[in-house]
Design an enzyme around this catalytic site. Structure first.
Site, PDB file in Angstrom:
ATOM      1  N   HIS A  72      23.644  -8.212 -23.486  1.00 47.42           N
ATOM      2  CA  HIS A  72      24.562  -9.330 -23.513  1.00 47.42           C
ATOM      3  C   HIS A  72      24.089 -10.364 -23.193  1.00 47.42           C
ATOM      4  O   HIS A  72      23.534 -11.289 -22.870  1.00 47.42           O
ATOM      5  CB  HIS A  72      25.738  -9.377 -24.227  1.00 47.42           C
ATOM      6  CG  HIS A  72      27.031 -10.520 -23.258  1.00 47.42           C
ATOM      7  ND1 HIS A  72      26.965 -11.517 -24.854  1.00 47.42           N
ATOM      8  CD2 HIS A  72      27.290 -11.058 -22.103  1.00 47.42           C
ATOM      9  CE1 HIS A  72      27.641 -12.248 -24.218  1.00 47.42           C
ATOM     10  NE2 HIS A  72      27.892 -12.156 -23.224  1.00 47.42           N
TER      11      HIS A  72
ATOM     12  N   LYS B 262      38.003 -19.926 -20.119  1.00 44.93           N
ATOM     13  CA  LYS B 262      38.147 -18.116 -20.551  1.00 44.93           C
ATOM     14  C   LYS B 262      40.159 -18.229 -20.088  1.00 44.93           C
ATOM     15  O   LYS B 262      40.298 -17.291 -20.665  1.00 44.93           O
ATOM     16  CB  LYS B 262      36.892 -17.221 -19.540  1.00 44.93           C
ATOM     17  CG  LYS B 262      35.649 -17.174 -20.925  1.00 44.93           C
ATOM     18  CD  LYS B 262      35.291 -16.172 -19.629  1.00 44.93           C
ATOM     19  CE  LYS B 262      33.829 -16.289 -20.499  1.00 44.93           C
ATOM     20  NZ  LYS B 262      33.458 -15.293 -21.563  1.00 44.93           N
TER      21      LYS B 262
ATOM     22  N   GLU C 102      26.188 -14.558 -29.740  1.00 43.11           N
ATOM     23  CA  GLU C 102      24.932 -13.663 -29.887  1.00 43.11           C
ATOM     24  C   GLU C 102      24.374 -13.710 -31.394  1.00 43.11           C
ATOM     25  O   GLU C 102      23.399 -13.277 -32.009  1.00 43.11           O
ATOM     26  CB  GLU C 102      24.956 -12.548 -29.494  1.00 43.11           C
ATOM     27  CG  GLU C 102      25.481 -12.707 -28.122  1.00 43.11           C
ATOM     28  CD  GLU C 102      25.529 -11.210 -27.184  1.00 43.11           C
ATOM     29  OE1 GLU C 102      24.854 -10.151 -26.976  1.00 43.11           O
ATOM     30  OE2 GLU C 102      26.822 -10.269 -27.024  1.00 43.11           O
TER      31      GLU C 102
ATOM     32  N   ASP D 105      36.450  -9.977 -14.271  1.00 46.61           N
ATOM     33  CA  ASP D 105      35.872  -9.936 -15.795  1.00 46.61           C
ATOM     34  C   ASP D 105      34.677  -9.980 -15.502  1.00 46.61           C
ATOM     35  O   ASP D 105      34.440 -10.924 -14.384  1.00 46.61           O
ATOM     36  CB  ASP D 105      35.670 -10.874 -16.894  1.00 46.61           C
ATOM     37  CG  ASP D 105      35.488 -10.725 -18.421  1.00 46.61           C
ATOM     38  OD1 ASP D 105      35.566  -9.575 -18.475  1.00 46.61           O
ATOM     39  OD2 ASP D 105      34.078 -11.111 -18.743  1.00 46.61           O
TER      40      ASP D 105
ATOM     41  N   ASP E  58      38.190 -10.987 -24.522  1.00 43.36           N
ATOM     42  CA  ASP E  58      38.075 -12.145 -23.458  1.00 43.36           C
ATOM     43  C   ASP E  58      37.543 -12.936 -24.772  1.00 43.36           C
ATOM     44  O   ASP E  58      36.660 -13.267 -24.717  1.00 43.36           O
ATOM     45  CB  ASP E  58      36.721 -11.541 -21.991  1.00 43.36           C
ATOM     46  CG  ASP E  58      37.278 -12.486 -21.316  1.00 43.36           C
ATOM     47  OD1 ASP E  58      38.637 -13.109 -21.068  1.00 43.36           O
ATOM     48  OD2 ASP E  58      36.779 -12.741 -20.286  1.00 43.36           O
TER      49      ASP E  58
ATOM     50  N   ARG F 260      33.030 -21.842 -26.154  1.00 47.51           N
ATOM     51  CA  ARG F 260      31.706 -21.595 -25.605  1.00 47.51           C
ATOM     52  C   ARG F 260      31.856 -22.690 -24.959  1.00 47.51           C
ATOM     53  O   ARG F 260      30.939 -23.090 -24.432  1.00 47.51           O
ATOM     54  CB  ARG F 260      30.974 -21.324 -26.505  1.00 47.51           C
ATOM     55  CG  ARG F 260      30.833 -19.880 -27.041  1.00 47.51           C
ATOM     56  CD  ARG F 260      30.596 -18.521 -25.910  1.00 47.51           C
ATOM     57  NE  ARG F 260      31.052 -17.343 -25.877  1.00 47.51           N
ATOM     58  CZ  ARG F 260      30.827 -15.964 -24.650  1.00 47.51           C
ATOM     59  NH1 ARG F 260      30.873 -16.536 -24.112  1.00 47.51           N
ATOM     60  NH2 ARG F 260      30.174 -14.922 -25.502  1.00 47.51           N
TER      61      ARG F 260
ATOM     62  N   GLN G 207      33.008 -23.861 -22.166  1.00 50.53           N
ATOM     63  CA  GLN G 207      32.792 -23.135 -20.995  1.00 50.53           C
ATOM     64  C   GLN G 207      31.418 -23.564 -20.337  1.00 50.53           C
ATOM     65  O   GLN G 207      30.683 -24.002 -19.454  1.00 50.53           O
ATOM     66  CB  GLN G 207      32.076 -21.744 -21.082  1.00 50.53           C
ATOM     67  CG  GLN G 207      31.492 -20.438 -20.037  1.00 50.53           C
ATOM     68  CD  GLN G 207      31.125 -19.516 -20.605  1.00 50.53           C
ATOM     69  OE1 GLN G 207      31.655 -19.436 -22.093  1.00 50.53           O
ATOM     70  NE2 GLN G 207      30.495 -18.545 -19.930  1.00 50.53           N
TER      71      GLN G 207
ATOM     72  N   GLU H 243      35.183 -11.994 -27.138  1.00 54.46           N
ATOM     73  CA  GLU H 243      34.167 -10.539 -26.502  1.00 54.46           C
ATOM     74  C   GLU H 243      34.470  -9.840 -26.223  1.00 54.46           C
ATOM     75  O   GLU H 243      35.633  -9.184 -25.955  1.00 54.46           O
ATOM     76  CB  GLU H 243      33.772 -11.055 -24.946  1.00 54.46           C
ATOM     77  CG  GLU H 243      33.222 -12.755 -24.728  1.00 54.46           C
ATOM     78  CD  GLU H 243      32.298 -12.980 -23.216  1.00 54.46           C
ATOM     79  OE1 GLU H 243      31.923 -13.820 -23.091  1.00 54.46           O
ATOM     80  OE2 GLU H 243      33.255 -12.654 -22.246  1.00 54.46           O
TER      81      GLU H 243
ATOM     82  N   THR I 240      43.566 -13.415 -22.871  1.00 54.21           N
ATOM     83  CA  THR I 240      42.509 -12.379 -22.563  1.00 54.21           C
ATOM     84  C   THR I 240      43.551 -11.252 -23.940  1.00 54.21           C
ATOM     85  O   THR I 240      44.655 -10.605 -22.658  1.00 54.21           O
ATOM     86  CB  THR I 240      42.227 -11.415 -21.666  1.00 54.21           C
ATOM     87  OG1 THR I 240      41.976 -12.493 -21.281  1.00 54.21           O
ATOM     88  CG2 THR I 240      41.629 -10.057 -21.636  1.00 54.21           C
TER      89      THR I 240
ATOM     90  N   GLU J 263      35.163  -5.628 -24.739  1.00 53.07           N
ATOM     91  CA  GLU J 263      34.898  -5.263 -24.210  1.00 53.07           C
ATOM     92  C   GLU J 263      35.724  -3.987 -23.937  1.00 53.07           C
ATOM     93  O   GLU J 263      36.203  -4.069 -24.601  1.00 53.07           O
ATOM     94  CB  GLU J 263      35.260  -6.403 -22.747  1.00 53.07           C
ATOM     95  CG  GLU J 263      34.848  -7.590 -22.569  1.00 53.07           C
ATOM     96  CD  GLU J 263      34.719  -8.708 -21.761  1.00 53.07           C
ATOM     97  OE1 GLU J 263      35.146  -7.990 -20.711  1.00 53.07           O
ATOM     98  OE2 GLU J 263      34.417  -9.502 -21.408  1.00 53.07           O
TER      99      GLU J 263
END
Length: 417
Positions: free
Chosen positions: A132, A252, A362, A125, A232, A236, A239, A198, A256, A200
């Protein structure tokens, strides 16, 4: 390029994601039958395993389609990939002399179950979207230190877990993990409270490179078999506690999701576009010989359990700072061997405005500014029962090329023994 007409009537609609221009590759099953390779065309699936058995499709190797993955086809190389696409168009185009023979091998997509379309060799990844990276860096380090010193020079990435890559529609269990509140003396263990997505794109490597042998950006582009949507999932809070100094790990590794259809590069060729103008010149090994991004409109919806979905963001793949070919080139530049079936996540795709952000981190600015759904409910992060769906479409002259949705519903965390 205009719409290519097919004798499969549903493939000629401007609303379908799967016109003759697309012909994406997937794996499907009907009832209790074994999964096998198929190609989406309109609202139907062409059973290419049955076509191979009937002699309508012949590749260099026999039996490559009667398998629950496309890896064997990938390993035959770009010349065979091109020949297969030409043959599929011959079989399905309007006026094809093969129509009567092929019709028996079409099945309704409504009656099919879709499976993971490939055996994922390894998953990497990246963190290659400038908007971002700037947003996240600003939240945690301030705008003056938003991007780390290396960011404008290389596509930053980490090695993820291939074992938990799943196909769209697979439920996602909320992960347990170790977290630490800012005012706590010691960490605690339990379900993630700041679960995120996420948005992607995933690039599927169809060829291989030798250990110790770097590749050019053009070589890398030639090795890419196709693209999928990729979510993904990210915890948070886990993380934030674990990522220093080595980066994401358990936050993570739990899941996925990818869309069920692999859209090939020929289908996306009309939508090629260039990466943004560089603020800092790249070193020669990463410079692109031509446009290597794609103009693909992307969206995220969120639906609470049993309720209507709300579109919470829209953006475009053309917002990426680094292309998949550059990411693959960088990955192999040290001499790292790449293999057919490797999956590369683009990194979160966000545009310049809040409504174009590809993550809840975000969209809610770290949870401080919750979003309001059409149902009237608010969300800072994902709650149990919520369904998140990613979609992507490239729009042509009277047609569109799509991937099928990438969807996952969050289930409660399991009790830890």
């Amino acid at each position: 390029m205009p719409l290519l007409k097919s004798w499969v009537v549903s493939a000629n609609s401007s609303e379908t994601l799967f016109p003759l221009n697309n012909l994406p590759y997937g794996v499907f099953s009907i009832g209790d039958e074994d999964p096998r390779c198929g190609v989406a065309i309109g609202d139907m699936i062409l059973d290419v395993a049955a076509c191979e058995e009937a002699g309508l499709i012949a590749l260099d190797d026999d039996g490559v389609f009667d398998l629950p993955f496309w890896n064997d086809v990938m390993e035959l190389g770009p010349a065979v990939w091109d020949a297969l696409r030409v043959r599929l168009i011959e079989l399905l185009e309007e006026g094809s002399p093969h129509q009567s023979s092929v019709e028996a091998h079409l099945v309704s997509s409504k009656s099919a179950r879709l499976h993971l379309p490939l055996l994922v060799s390894e998953f990497t990844d990246f963190y290659a979207g400038k908007n971002h990276a700037t947003n996240v860096g600003t939240m945690f380090r301030g705008p003056e230190n938003a991007l780390p010193p290396n960011w404008l020079h290389i596509p930053i990435g980490y090695n993820g877990r291939a074992s938990t890559v799943v196909v769209s529609g697979t439920d996602i269990t909320r992960p347990n993990g170790q977290t630490k509140a800012p005012d706590a003396e010691i960490p605690s263990f339990g379900p993630s409270k700041r679960l995120d997505i996420e948005l992607e794109m995933g690039a599927i490597v169809g060829g291989s490179s030798e250990m110790g042998q770097p590749i050019t950006v053009q070589d890398a582009d030639d090795l890419i078999f196709g693209y999928v949507l990729l979510n993904d999932w990210s915890a948070r809070d886990i993380q934030a506690w674990e990522y220093q100094p080595l980066g994401p790990f358990q936050a993570k590794a739990f899941a996925t999701s990818i869309s069920p259809w692999i859209v090939t590069k020929p289908a996306l060729e009309p939508f090629r576009t260039s990466t943004p103008e560089r603020e800092v010149g790249l070193l020669p090994f990463l410079r692109e010989p031509g446009p290597m991004l794609y103009d693909i409109e992307l969206a995220i919806t969120m639906a609470p359990a049993g309720k209507e979905a709300t579109t919470i963001a829209r953006t475009n793949y053309n917002q990426m700072y680094y292309s998949a070919a550059q990411q693959l080139t960088h990955h192999a530049s040290s001499g790292c061997a790449m293999n057919a079936g490797d999956l590369l996540g683009s990194g979160t795709i966000s545009g310049p405005t809040r409504s174009e952000c590809g993550s809840l981190l975000e969209l809610t600015w770290g949870g401080k500014e919750p979003i309001t759904l059409d149902t009237g409910e608010t969300r800072s992060f994902i709650e149990d029962g919520d369904t998140l769906t990613l979609s992507g479409v490239a729009t042509g002259d009277g047609y569109q090329v799509g991937f099928g949705n990438c969807t996952g519903t969050i289930k409660p965390a399991v009790d830890f023994p």
